[in-house]
Design a protein around this motif. Structure first.
Motif, PDB file in Angstrom:
ATOM      1  N   GLY A 549       0.588  -1.163  -0.161  1.00 48.11           N
ATOM      2  CA  GLY A 549       0.039  -0.085   0.327  1.00 48.11           C
ATOM      3  C   GLY A 549       0.554   1.167   0.335  1.00 48.11           C
ATOM      4  O   GLY A 549       0.133   1.887   0.007  1.00 48.11           O
ATOM      5  N   HIS A 550       2.155   0.560   0.477  1.00 47.36           N
ATOM      6  CA  HIS A 550       3.276   1.936   0.265  1.00 47.36           C
ATOM      7  C   HIS A 550       4.048   1.749  -0.652  1.00 47.36           C
ATOM      8  O   HIS A 550       4.944   0.525  -1.071  1.00 47.36           O
ATOM      9  CB  HIS A 550       3.528   2.622   1.479  1.00 47.36           C
ATOM     10  N   ALA A 551       4.366   2.760  -1.878  1.00 46.02           N
ATOM     11  CA  ALA A 551       5.565   2.880  -2.692  1.00 46.02           C
ATOM     12  C   ALA A 551       6.349   2.503  -2.443  1.00 46.02           C
ATOM     13  O   ALA A 551       6.693   3.389  -1.224  1.00 46.02           O
ATOM     14  CB  ALA A 551       5.019   4.241  -3.576  1.00 46.02           C
ATOM     15  N   ASP A 552       7.658   2.683  -3.119  1.00 45.97           N
ATOM     16  CA  ASP A 552       9.209   2.205  -2.133  1.00 45.97           C
ATOM     17  C   ASP A 552      10.072   3.464  -2.745  1.00 45.97           C
ATOM     18  O   ASP A 552       9.682   4.239  -3.368  1.00 45.97           O
ATOM     19  CB  ASP A 552       9.835   0.989  -2.879  1.00 45.97           C
ATOM     20  N   PRO A 553      10.429   4.101  -1.566  1.00 41.70           N
ATOM     21  CA  PRO A 553      11.141   4.836  -1.481  1.00 41.70           C
ATOM     22  C   PRO A 553      12.020   5.230  -2.283  1.00 41.70           C
ATOM     23  O   PRO A 553      12.457   6.616  -2.643  1.00 41.70           O
ATOM     24  CB  PRO A 553      12.281   5.106   0.263  1.00 41.70           C
ATOM     25  N   GLY A 554      13.475   4.116  -2.393  1.00 40.27           N
ATOM     26  CA  GLY A 554      14.485   4.109  -3.548  1.00 40.27           C
ATOM     27  C   GLY A 554      13.518   4.560  -5.005  1.00 40.27           C
ATOM     28  O   GLY A 554      14.146   5.067  -5.857  1.00 40.27           O
ATOM     29  N   ALA A 555      12.411   3.680  -5.203  1.00 43.48           N
ATOM     30  CA  ALA A 555      11.539   4.141  -6.491  1.00 43.48           C
ATOM     31  C   ALA A 555      10.918   4.939  -6.884  1.00 43.48           C
ATOM     32  O   ALA A 555      11.122   6.342  -7.818  1.00 43.48           O
ATOM     33  CB  ALA A 555      10.496   2.960  -7.078  1.00 43.48           C
ATOM     34  N   ILE A 556      10.454   6.274  -5.496  1.00 42.09           N
ATOM     35  CA  ILE A 556       9.885   6.732  -5.547  1.00 42.09           C
ATOM     36  C   ILE A 556      10.914   8.150  -5.621  1.00 42.09           C
ATOM     37  O   ILE A 556      10.589   9.210  -6.159  1.00 42.09           O
ATOM     38  CB  ILE A 556       8.912   7.434  -4.134  1.00 42.09           C
ATOM     39  N   SER A 557      12.400   7.977  -5.194  1.00 46.24           N
ATOM     40  CA  SER A 557      13.209   8.808  -5.105  1.00 46.24           C
ATOM     41  C   SER A 557      13.982   8.685  -6.666  1.00 46.24           C
ATOM     42  O   SER A 557      14.045   9.902  -7.156  1.00 46.24           O
ATOM     43  CB  SER A 557      14.867   8.557  -4.137  1.00 46.24           C
ATOM     44  N   PHE A 558      13.998   7.939  -7.633  1.00 46.10           N
ATOM     45  CA  PHE A 558      14.492   8.022  -8.544  1.00 46.10           C
ATOM     46  C   PHE A 558      13.768   8.764  -9.847  1.00 46.10           C
ATOM     47  O   PHE A 558      13.947   9.430 -10.560  1.00 46.10           O
ATOM     48  CB  PHE A 558      14.858   6.848  -9.163  1.00 46.10           C
ATOM     49  N   ALA A 559      12.466   8.914  -9.323  1.00 37.39           N
ATOM     50  CA  ALA A 559      11.599   8.853 -10.189  1.00 37.39           C
ATOM     51  C   ALA A 559      11.809  10.686  -9.990  1.00 37.39           C
ATOM     52  O   ALA A 559      11.562  10.743 -11.067  1.00 37.39           O
ATOM     53  CB  ALA A 559       9.645   8.683 -10.405  1.00 37.39           C
ATOM     54  N   MET A 560      11.441  10.747  -9.063  1.00 37.27           N
ATOM     55  CA  MET A 560      11.299  12.811  -8.729  1.00 37.27           C
ATOM     56  C   MET A 560      12.537  13.012  -9.153  1.00 37.27           C
ATOM     57  O   MET A 560      12.544  14.128  -9.726  1.00 37.27           O
ATOM     58  CB  MET A 560      11.294  12.397  -7.203  1.00 37.27           C
ATOM     59  N   ILE A 561      13.561  11.916  -8.921  1.00 35.29           N
ATOM     60  CA  ILE A 561      15.110  12.584  -9.541  1.00 35.29           C
ATOM     61  C   ILE A 561      14.951  12.896 -11.136  1.00 35.29           C
ATOM     62  O   ILE A 561      15.094  14.101 -11.258  1.00 35.29           O
ATOM     63  CB  ILE A 561      16.325  11.622  -9.415  1.00 35.29           C
ATOM     64  N   VAL A 562      14.744  12.002 -11.565  1.00 30.58           N
ATOM     65  CA  VAL A 562      14.630  12.578 -13.506  1.00 30.58           C
ATOM     66  C   VAL A 562      13.567  13.180 -13.572  1.00 30.58           C
ATOM     67  O   VAL A 562      13.726  13.963 -15.172  1.00 30.58           O
ATOM     68  CB  VAL A 562      14.895  10.841 -14.055  1.00 30.58           C
ATOM     69  N   SER A 563      13.103  13.459 -12.862  1.00 32.00           N
ATOM     70  CA  SER A 563      12.245  13.889 -13.189  1.00 32.00           C
ATOM     71  C   SER A 563      12.009  15.666 -13.393  1.00 32.00           C
ATOM     72  O   SER A 563      12.373  16.784 -13.635  1.00 32.00           O
ATOM     73  CB  SER A 563      10.267  14.841 -12.586  1.00 32.00           C
ATOM     74  N   ALA A 564      12.807  16.132 -11.902  1.00 33.38           N
ATOM     75  CA  ALA A 564      13.355  17.541 -11.772  1.00 33.38           C
ATOM     76  C   ALA A 564      14.519  17.845 -13.119  1.00 33.38           C
ATOM     77  O   ALA A 564      15.624  18.566 -13.198  1.00 33.38           O
ATOM     78  CB  ALA A 564      13.790  16.934 -10.737  1.00 33.38           C
ATOM     79  N   VAL A 565      15.194  16.531 -13.140  1.00 34.70           N
ATOM     80  CA  VAL A 565      16.283  16.441 -14.234  1.00 34.70           C
ATOM     81  C   VAL A 565      16.017  17.177 -15.539  1.00 34.70           C
ATOM     82  O   VAL A 565      16.720  17.994 -16.409  1.00 34.70           O
ATOM     83  CB  VAL A 565      17.209  15.059 -14.426  1.00 34.70           C
ATOM     84  N   ALA A 566      14.705  16.731 -15.764  1.00 36.96           N
ATOM     85  CA  ALA A 566      13.818  16.976 -17.524  1.00 36.96           C
ATOM     86  C   ALA A 566      13.800  18.771 -17.378  1.00 36.96           C
ATOM     87  O   ALA A 566      14.060  18.931 -18.859  1.00 36.96           O
ATOM     88  CB  ALA A 566      12.763  16.112 -17.301  1.00 36.96           C
ATOM     89  N   ASP A 567      14.073  19.388 -16.499  1.00 34.66           N
ATOM     90  CA  ASP A 567      14.283  20.587 -16.591  1.00 34.66           C
ATOM     91  C   ASP A 567      15.508  21.166 -16.771  1.00 34.66           C
ATOM     92  O   ASP A 567      15.461  22.670 -17.405  1.00 34.66           O
ATOM     93  CB  ASP A 567      13.605  21.613 -15.062  1.00 34.66           C
ATOM     94  N   THR A 568      16.501  20.499 -16.420  1.00 33.76           N
ATOM     95  CA  THR A 568      17.930  21.357 -16.402  1.00 33.76           C
ATOM     96  C   THR A 568      18.646  21.352 -17.881  1.00 33.76           C
ATOM     97  O   THR A 568      19.490  21.959 -18.040  1.00 33.76           O
ATOM     98  CB  THR A 568      18.365  20.305 -15.259  1.00 33.76           C
ATOM     99  N   LEU A 569      18.181  20.056 -18.428  1.00 32.45           N
ATOM    100  CA  LEU A 569      19.052  19.793 -19.445  1.00 32.45           C
ATOM    101  C   LEU A 569      18.867  20.856 -20.558  1.00 32.45           C
ATOM    102  O   LEU A 569      20.001  20.823 -22.083  1.00 32.45           O
ATOM    103  CB  LEU A 569      17.844  18.045 -20.449  1.00 32.45           C
ATOM    104  N   GLU A 570      18.661  21.526 -20.695  1.00 33.61           N
ATOM    105  CA  GLU A 570      18.466  23.003 -21.910  1.00 33.61           C
ATOM    106  C   GLU A 570      20.082  23.254 -21.741  1.00 33.61           C
ATOM    107  O   GLU A 570      21.021  24.176 -22.364  1.00 33.61           O
ATOM    108  CB  GLU A 570      17.525  23.509 -21.673  1.00 33.61           C
TER     109      GLU A 570
END
Length: 577
Positions: A549-570
């Motif tokens: 019932g609770h998401a995995d912290p490692g999976a969540i933190s990875f998704a969170m990080i790659v989403s943030a990086v998407a805004d920096t690739l320019e």
């Protein structure tokens, strides 16, 4: 609790420095841990052990003649980083290679495995062996998944004797494996322990109750029972271990260890051992060189463990062989070997500036911007990540990620200031992350960044195909060395979909920024879906009911990080667009 603390962040380093100052005739300090004060003789395999700090005498206290050649020590209850292990192994190694041995915990398996690959790549023969003596951490038919606790010592003793006899690396490994197969341990706890600087223990046991099957990193037991008398506890320990007598253990001779975990005093241990010895002898066993005392502790945890080492002639020789270490002296043995000097201990840690093209140096600023984004995002989310991790783990994921990201950012800035190329910036950031964070997540992120950086290199501009290739290689390396698969409820559950989608989009000609964003969306969906999974890897697997019932912290933190990086690739080179 720990009473004598300066800055909790400095606790481990100050502890190691003080230990070396008190035992300089036996051990010397190297980055990441300690080694014997004498060089490993040519032709002798070096036995390097290790694990998290907080377990003294394990692991530093077991370095010396007749036992380990070196010990790598991580943060409190966290695996040493691959860099720390590599550093200690390099200092200890002779021409015959290195056996790395440790308890079977996910972070240790990963970090020691990474160090093994690095050593082999440099031409240093190396093998890893994980100890699995804790009968409470897995069923007998899955013994390879069990944890290593106080029984580490029997395996270290066996490996040390085989090495001293001039056996080959493979022979040392096989003898260590034989010792592990004949070792069984079982432990209980009456209270938890509190990490340096923390205000609350990692777990508590209700008054009048006892946790059965606790771990040495603050893991709770698998069940609670009423607190027994000393004799009843001895009966429980003995009965459980006798039920697990190893196949082929025909001799009645056994090595015995009654281990105190930190707060149970020696007099209490002797009361308990009186009954233990009576029960074992009544079962027809001959007790060989019993050990009663603190051998593997867990700060001030109140608890005990019992280990039986089922002997044959060769194992008995290993168990009774002389040893002289700061914390373990048996039989007396004169120090042998050529004394080390400071130059001998100065491993190659000076950071050079590899040659790089102007394009790669230009893109290095973009890599720094990516690391800055990662660090800022983790800092903002660290508390929530810790709360998520505390549901079925030990609650340190946010702290560990924050520590690693800060170290990565500092290393990336230094690399850019020195004129390094884009690949080196990422590799330096990855090494620093793994080195400072330790544990499983530190090793995974360190390995991931290093893999991507190695693929990008320092010659060419950063382009979409090479980035996608680097992410694929990083994912493959994490799967290979971490041992996790899709569905195990780990970081890999969000990383693999990201890697696959990124590779697919880039192959189809999608610009990197757009491809990365689509891959990040796939990663987030996969991370959210881990809430429906039961953990099959890591410490959470023993408390899978809490994790559902609770998401995995490692999976969540990875998704969170790659989403943030998407805004920096320019900020990357135009060819990457």
């Amino acid at each position: 609790m720990t009473y004598l603390v300066n800055n909790p962040a400095d606790f481990v380093d100050e502890s190691i420095d003080g230990f070396v100052a008190a035992n300089s005739n036996l051990v010397r300090r190297v980055p990441g841990g300690v080694v014997r004060a004498t060089r490993t003789p040519p032709g002798q395999v070096a036995v390097v052990i290790g694990g998290g700090s907080g377990h003294y005498p394990a692991f530093a206290g077991l370095v010396g003649q007749g036992l380990a050649h070196g010990a790598a020590m991580g943060n409190v209850f966290a695996s040493p980083s691959a860099q720390q292990i590599y550093s200690v192994a390099k200092a200890a190694a002779s021409d015959s290679g290195v056996l790395l041995s440790f308890g079977n915990y996910a972070g240790d398996v990963l970090n020691f495995g990474i160090a093994e690959e690095r050593l082999k790549a440099e031409g240093i023969p190396c093998r890893c062996f994980a100890v699995t003596d804790d009968i409470c951490s897995g069923p007998a038919d899955k013994a390879s998944e069990r944890r290593g606790i106080a029984g580490d010592l029997t395996v270290f003793r066996a490996a040390a004797l085989a090495a001293a006899e001039g056996k080959s690396l493979d022979e040392v490994y096989e003898f260590a494996s034989h010792a592990n197969d004949r070792t069984r341990s079982f432990g209980v706890a009456f209270s938890g322990c509190t990490l340096p600087g923390a205000s609350q223990p990692l777990f508590t046991v209700p008054k009048g109750r006892m946790g059965v099957g606790m771990g040495i990193h603050g893991e709770q037991g698998i069940e609670e029972v009423d607190m027994p008398s000393a004799s009843d506890l001895a009966d429980m320990l003995v009965d459980r271990l006798l039920d697990e007598r190893p196949d082929g253990a025909a001799s009645p001779r056994v090595g015995v260890m009654l281990n105190g975990l930190g707060s149970v005093k020696y007099e209490e241990l002797f009361v308990l051992y009186k009954r233990v010895s009576e029960r074992l002898e009544a079962a027809g066993l001959t007790l060989v060189q019993p050990e009663v005392g603190e051998l593997v502790t867990s700060f001030e945890m109140a608890g005990v463990s019992l280990t039986l080492f089922w002997l044959d002639d060769a194992l008995e020789q290993a168990w009774t062989a002389p040893a002289t270490t700061p914390a373990y002296c048996r039989g007396g043995v004169a120090l042998e070997g050529e004394p080390r000097d400071d130059a001998d201990l100065a491993a190659a840690h000076e950071e050079e500036t590899p040659d790089a093209s102007e394009d790669s140096k230009s893109d290095a600023a973009g890599m720094l911007a990516v690391i800055e984004t990662i660090q800022a995002k983790i800092e903002a989310e660290a508390e929530d990540l810790g709360k998520l991790d505390a549901i079925s783990g030990d609650g340190d994921h946010g702290i560990g990620m924050d520590t690693g990201a800060r170290a990565a950012l500092s290393a990336a800035r230094r690399a850019v200031e020195k004129g390094c190329g884009a690949g080196t910036v990422l590799m330096r950031a990855g090494d620093a992350w793994a080195n400072e964070a330790g544990g499983t997540s530190g090793a995974l992120w360190g390995l991931g960044l290093r893999s991507v950086g190695a693929c990008i290199g320092d010659e060419n501009s950063v382009a979409a195909p090479v980035v996608a290739e680097g992410v694929v290689e990083a994912t493959d390396a994490i799967m290979r060395l971490g041992g996790a698969e899709i569905g195990d409820k780990t970081m890999l559950d969000s990383m693999k979909p990201f890697s696959d989608k990124l590779a697919e989009e880039v192959k189809a000609g999608t610009p990197l920024r757009q491809a990365w964003r689509r891959a990040a969306e796939a990663s987030q969906q996969a991370a959210d879906a881990t809430a429906n999974l039961a953990p099959k890897k890591g410490r959470a697997k023993n408390h899978s009911d809490k994790s559902i019932g609770h998401a995995d912290p490692g999976a969540i933190s990875f998704a969170m990080i790659v989403s943030a990086v998407a805004d920096t690739l320019e900020s990357l080179h135009e060819d990457a667009a």
